[in-house]
Design a protein around this motif. Sequence first.
Motif, PDB file in Angstrom:
ATOM      1  N   GLN A   1       9.343   9.143   7.511  1.00  0.00           N
ATOM      2  CA  GLN A   1       9.420  10.591   7.323  1.00  0.00           C
ATOM      3  C   GLN A   1       9.931  10.954   5.929  1.00  0.00           C
ATOM      4  OE1 GLN A   1      10.867   9.125  10.095  1.00  0.00           O
ATOM      5  NE2 GLN A   1       9.232   9.660  11.543  1.00  0.00           N
ATOM      6  N   THR A   2      10.932  10.238   5.440  1.00  0.00           N
ATOM      7  CA  THR A   2      11.541  10.613   4.164  1.00  0.00           C
ATOM      8  C   THR A   2      10.672  10.243   2.964  1.00  0.00           C
ATOM      9  OG1 THR A   2      12.771   8.528   4.108  1.00  0.00           O
ATOM     10  CG2 THR A   2      13.878  10.442   5.075  1.00  0.00           C
ATOM     11  N   ASN A   3       9.693   9.360   3.165  1.00  0.00           N
ATOM     12  CA  ASN A   3       8.789   8.984   2.087  1.00  0.00           C
ATOM     13  C   ASN A   3       7.346   9.398   2.344  1.00  0.00           C
ATOM     14  OD1 ASN A   3      10.236   7.022  -0.029  1.00  0.00           O
ATOM     15  ND2 ASN A   3      11.108   6.654   1.998  1.00  0.00           N
ATOM     16  N   SER A   4       7.127  10.162   3.398  1.00  0.00           N
ATOM     17  CA  SER A   4       5.787  10.654   3.753  1.00  0.00           C
ATOM     18  C   SER A   4       4.775   9.515   3.822  1.00  0.00           C
ATOM     19  CB  SER A   4       5.317  11.712   2.745  1.00  0.00           C
ATOM     20  OG  SER A   4       6.182  12.817   2.720  1.00  0.00           O
ATOM     21  N   VAL A   5       5.197   8.393   4.383  1.00  0.00           N
ATOM     22  CA  VAL A   5       4.303   7.242   4.578  1.00  0.00           C
ATOM     23  C   VAL A   5       3.492   7.475   5.852  1.00  0.00           C
ATOM     24  CG1 VAL A   5       4.191   4.760   5.027  1.00  0.00           C
ATOM     25  CG2 VAL A   5       5.818   5.670   3.358  1.00  0.00           C
ATOM     26  N   VAL A   6       2.177   7.382   5.724  1.00  0.00           N
ATOM     27  CA  VAL A   6       1.279   7.673   6.847  1.00  0.00           C
ATOM     28  C   VAL A   6       0.777   6.359   7.444  1.00  0.00           C
ATOM     29  CG1 VAL A   6      -0.861   8.799   7.558  1.00  0.00           C
ATOM     30  CG2 VAL A   6       0.586   9.845   5.798  1.00  0.00           C
ATOM     31  N   VAL A   7       0.975   6.195   8.747  1.00  0.00           N
ATOM     32  CA  VAL A   7       0.444   5.046   9.464  1.00  0.00           C
ATOM     33  C   VAL A   7      -0.965   5.395   9.937  1.00  0.00           C
ATOM     34  CG1 VAL A   7       0.753   3.478  11.416  1.00  0.00           C
ATOM     35  CG2 VAL A   7       2.752   4.364  10.184  1.00  0.00           C
ATOM     36  N   GLU A   8      -1.956   4.694   9.397  1.00  0.00           N
ATOM     37  CA  GLU A   8      -3.344   5.025   9.721  1.00  0.00           C
ATOM     38  C   GLU A   8      -3.738   4.512  11.105  1.00  0.00           C
ATOM     39  OE1 GLU A   8      -7.600   5.101   7.376  1.00  0.00           O
ATOM     40  OE2 GLU A   8      -6.230   3.424   6.984  1.00  0.00           O
ATOM     41  N   PHE A   9      -3.411   3.265  11.391  1.00  0.00           N
ATOM     42  CA  PHE A   9      -3.697   2.676  12.701  1.00  0.00           C
ATOM     43  C   PHE A   9      -2.437   1.970  13.181  1.00  0.00           C
ATOM     44  CE2 PHE A   9      -7.793   2.579  10.406  1.00  0.00           C
ATOM     45  CZ  PHE A   9      -8.522   3.411  11.242  1.00  0.00           C
ATOM     46  N   GLY A  10      -2.209   2.025  14.495  1.00  0.00           N
ATOM     47  CA  GLY A  10      -1.010   1.415  15.042  1.00  0.00           C
ATOM     48  C   GLY A  10       0.151   2.391  15.063  1.00  0.00           C
TER      49      GLY A  10
ATOM     50  N   ALA B   1      -4.675  -6.061   4.295  1.00  0.00           N
ATOM     51  CA  ALA B   1      -5.434  -6.242   5.531  1.00  0.00           C
ATOM     52  C   ALA B   1      -6.833  -6.780   5.248  1.00  0.00           C
ATOM     53  CB  ALA B   1      -5.515  -4.917   6.294  1.00  0.00           C
ATOM     54  N   ASP B   2      -7.474  -6.264   4.195  1.00  0.00           N
ATOM     55  CA  ASP B   2      -8.811  -6.747   3.836  1.00  0.00           C
ATOM     56  C   ASP B   2      -8.769  -8.197   3.367  1.00  0.00           C
ATOM     57  OD1 ASP B   2      -9.791  -4.253   4.452  1.00  0.00           O
ATOM     58  OD2 ASP B   2      -9.804  -3.540   2.377  1.00  0.00           O
ATOM     59  N   THR B   3      -7.664  -8.590   2.722  1.00  0.00           N
ATOM     60  CA  THR B   3      -7.538  -9.973   2.234  1.00  0.00           C
ATOM     61  C   THR B   3      -7.297 -10.956   3.371  1.00  0.00           C
ATOM     62  OG1 THR B   3      -6.671  -9.215   0.100  1.00  0.00           O
ATOM     63  CG2 THR B   3      -6.209 -11.500   0.721  1.00  0.00           C
ATOM     64  N   LEU B   4      -6.403 -10.611   4.275  1.00  0.00           N
ATOM     65  CA  LEU B   4      -6.013 -11.548   5.332  1.00  0.00           C
ATOM     66  C   LEU B   4      -6.871 -11.454   6.579  1.00  0.00           C
ATOM     67  CD1 LEU B   4      -2.114 -11.226   5.117  1.00  0.00           C
ATOM     68  CD2 LEU B   4      -3.599 -12.906   4.005  1.00  0.00           C
ATOM     69  N   PHE B   5      -7.428 -10.270   6.829  1.00  0.00           N
ATOM     70  CA  PHE B   5      -8.215 -10.072   8.050  1.00  0.00           C
ATOM     71  C   PHE B   5      -9.538  -9.382   7.737  1.00  0.00           C
ATOM     72  CE2 PHE B   5      -3.669  -9.778   9.143  1.00  0.00           C
ATOM     73  CZ  PHE B   5      -3.557 -10.856  10.014  1.00  0.00           C
TER      74      PHE B   5
ATOM     75  N   LYS C   1      -2.026   4.037   5.532  1.00  0.00           N
ATOM     76  CA  LYS C   1      -3.132   4.770   4.920  1.00  0.00           C
ATOM     77  C   LYS C   1      -3.260   4.380   3.453  1.00  0.00           C
ATOM     78  CE  LYS C   1      -4.865   9.465   4.153  1.00  0.00           C
ATOM     79  NZ  LYS C   1      -4.581  10.909   4.322  1.00  0.00           N
ATOM     80  N   ARG C   2      -4.507   4.256   2.998  1.00  0.00           N
ATOM     81  CA  ARG C   2      -4.766   3.830   1.627  1.00  0.00           C
ATOM     82  C   ARG C   2      -4.205   4.859   0.632  1.00  0.00           C
ATOM     83  NH1 ARG C   2      -7.944  -0.018  -0.315  1.00  0.00           N
ATOM     84  NH2 ARG C   2      -9.017  -0.318   1.680  1.00  0.00           N
ATOM     85  N   ARG C   3      -3.535   4.339  -0.427  1.00  0.00           N
ATOM     86  CA  ARG C   3      -2.922   5.203  -1.440  1.00  0.00           C
ATOM     87  C   ARG C   3      -3.461   4.947  -2.840  1.00  0.00           C
ATOM     88  NH1 ARG C   3       3.427   4.553  -0.564  1.00  0.00           N
ATOM     89  NH2 ARG C   3       3.471   6.389  -1.915  1.00  0.00           N
ATOM     90  N   GLY C   4      -4.135   3.817  -3.063  1.00  0.00           N
ATOM     91  CA  GLY C   4      -4.711   3.527  -4.372  1.00  0.00           C
ATOM     92  C   GLY C   4      -3.670   3.035  -5.358  1.00  0.00           C
ATOM     93  N   GLY C   5      -4.085   2.940  -6.636  1.00  0.00           N
ATOM     94  CA  GLY C   5      -3.185   2.480  -7.686  1.00  0.00           C
ATOM     95  C   GLY C   5      -2.338   3.622  -8.207  1.00  0.00           C
ATOM     96  N   PHE C   6      -1.371   3.251  -9.035  1.00  0.00           N
ATOM     97  CA  PHE C   6      -0.486   4.261  -9.631  1.00  0.00           C
ATOM     98  C   PHE C   6      -0.447   4.066 -11.129  1.00  0.00           C
ATOM     99  CE2 PHE C   6       3.775   5.717 -10.976  1.00  0.00           C
ATOM    100  CZ  PHE C   6       3.632   7.047 -10.641  1.00  0.00           C
ATOM    101  N   MET C   7      -0.994   5.088 -11.888  1.00  0.00           N
ATOM    102  CA  MET C   7      -0.961   5.093 -13.346  1.00  0.00           C
ATOM    103  C   MET C   7      -1.565   3.820 -13.948  1.00  0.00           C
ATOM    104  SD  MET C   7       2.724   6.842 -14.087  1.00  0.00           S
ATOM    105  CE  MET C   7       2.441   6.926 -15.841  1.00  0.00           C
TER     106      MET C   7
ATOM    107  N   SER D   1      -2.152  -2.153  -7.146  1.00  0.00           N
ATOM    108  CA  SER D   1      -2.461  -1.371  -5.953  1.00  0.00           C
ATOM    109  C   SER D   1      -1.204  -1.103  -5.137  1.00  0.00           C
ATOM    110  CB  SER D   1      -3.492  -2.126  -5.110  1.00  0.00           C
ATOM    111  OG  SER D   1      -3.664  -1.514  -3.853  1.00  0.00           O
ATOM    112  N   GLN D   2      -1.105   0.104  -4.616  1.00  0.00           N
ATOM    113  CA  GLN D   2      -0.018   0.442  -3.700  1.00  0.00           C
ATOM    114  C   GLN D   2      -0.350   0.045  -2.272  1.00  0.00           C
ATOM    115  OE1 GLN D   2       2.165   4.339  -4.803  1.00  0.00           O
ATOM    116  NE2 GLN D   2       0.065   4.727  -5.435  1.00  0.00           N
ATOM    117  N   ASP D   3      -1.531  -0.531  -2.063  1.00  0.00           N
ATOM    118  CA  ASP D   3      -1.969  -0.923  -0.722  1.00  0.00           C
ATOM    119  C   ASP D   3      -1.829  -2.410  -0.490  1.00  0.00           C
ATOM    120  OD1 ASP D   3      -2.863   1.766  -0.096  1.00  0.00           O
ATOM    121  OD2 ASP D   3      -4.489   1.392  -1.498  1.00  0.00           O
TER     122      ASP D   3
END
Length: 406
Positions: free
Chosen positions: A134-143, A165-169, A193-199, A203-205
């Motif tokens: 909640q304090t970092n607005s992190v979104v759980v896409e699945f699970g 996830a794409d690398t390991l599974f 949830k995917r966040r992409g790169g930063f500056m 990757s932040q994912d």
Amino acid sequence: MMALWDTLRLAFGTLSSNLLRTFLTLLGIVIGATTVVAMMGLIEGLRIHVNESMSELGSDCFQVQRLPFGGGLSLAELARRPRLNEADLEAIRLQPSVLRAAAEDSRGGQKVSTRERESRANVQVWAGTPEYFQTNSVVVEFGRPFTDAEYMDNRRVALIGRDLADTLFPGVDPLGREIRVLGRTFQVIGTLKRRGGFMGGGSQDNQVMMPLSVFKLLFGVRDYRVSIQARSPELLQQAQDEVSLLMRRRHNLKPQEEDDFFVFSNESATEMFNNLTQVISAASFGVCMLSLLVGGIGILNIMLVAVTERTREIGVRKALGAKRRRILAQFAVEAVVLSLVGGALGVGLGVGLAHLARWVMGLPAEVPAWAVLLSLAMSSGVGLVFGIYPAARAAKLDPVEAMRAD
């Protein structure tokens, strides 16, 4: 109007008669215009990206940490700064304007594996208390996120980013499967949830998220960061003031002493970014002005050469009745056209570089219209300033003396 058209036609004809010389003269103008357009496009893209990234923190959230972003502290100053701990976290949670607070820590450069696959040693391991989402607005896409019970019981559960996830599974649902971090087995209970790169960075994912209680057993405790959510966006400043006063009391700071902690929010991030862009913009304009000066000297030189080469033509034209202002206008327009062509080429190259950065760095680079207009205005201004002396010299030539020239 016809006279202006004739002057423009003569100018383009003269410039196209020696393309190599024209191109070499334009280099300084091209470099200056390219610098302005490309850097302004990159800065605009960074601004958009930073605003999008900071919006993830939330308009009612901020963080307290030991170190400021970007460093800037000596080893002695760093050693004097106390670490944030669980007692600080509990005290922050009791402040009237604070809705919730979470402790967090991270460790980069880790490998994560399954029985079949292994990631590179570039995975970021994040950890926090249950309020972290909640304090970092992190979104759980699945699970789902981990629960208070899982946190208290030191359960080895984890959430993973989409890249990991794409690398390991690949092509497989990771929920319920096992991963290994530092030789310890974790059950995957969610994907983020995917966040992409930063500056333009990594990757932040490519990350793992686990309970801070388990993280401490694996890595130990280096330094807590505390993310805080105010009770409402309107109470954000009040919450920051309460937490700052609390931390000063807990650290026994005197009124004249500076804070030995850092409060980070959207406003402070925006202020830091604006300070950075001001420095970058000043440096860019310095390079631009130097390039335009070199280009202007080139224009001055080439126009003086043109006056010398066309002395007989000028004498004939004046003998046939051409007025001084017409000769002056012709050479001034040639100088302005020459610099405008360089400016246009520079704008095109700058826009191309900005779009290349969009593709390579993942930045939403956008060239603002004012940067294009500024580049063209500066280019034409340089042409006018450095071209007016050769034009005036051509207009003052005596027709009889000019026609005698070889």
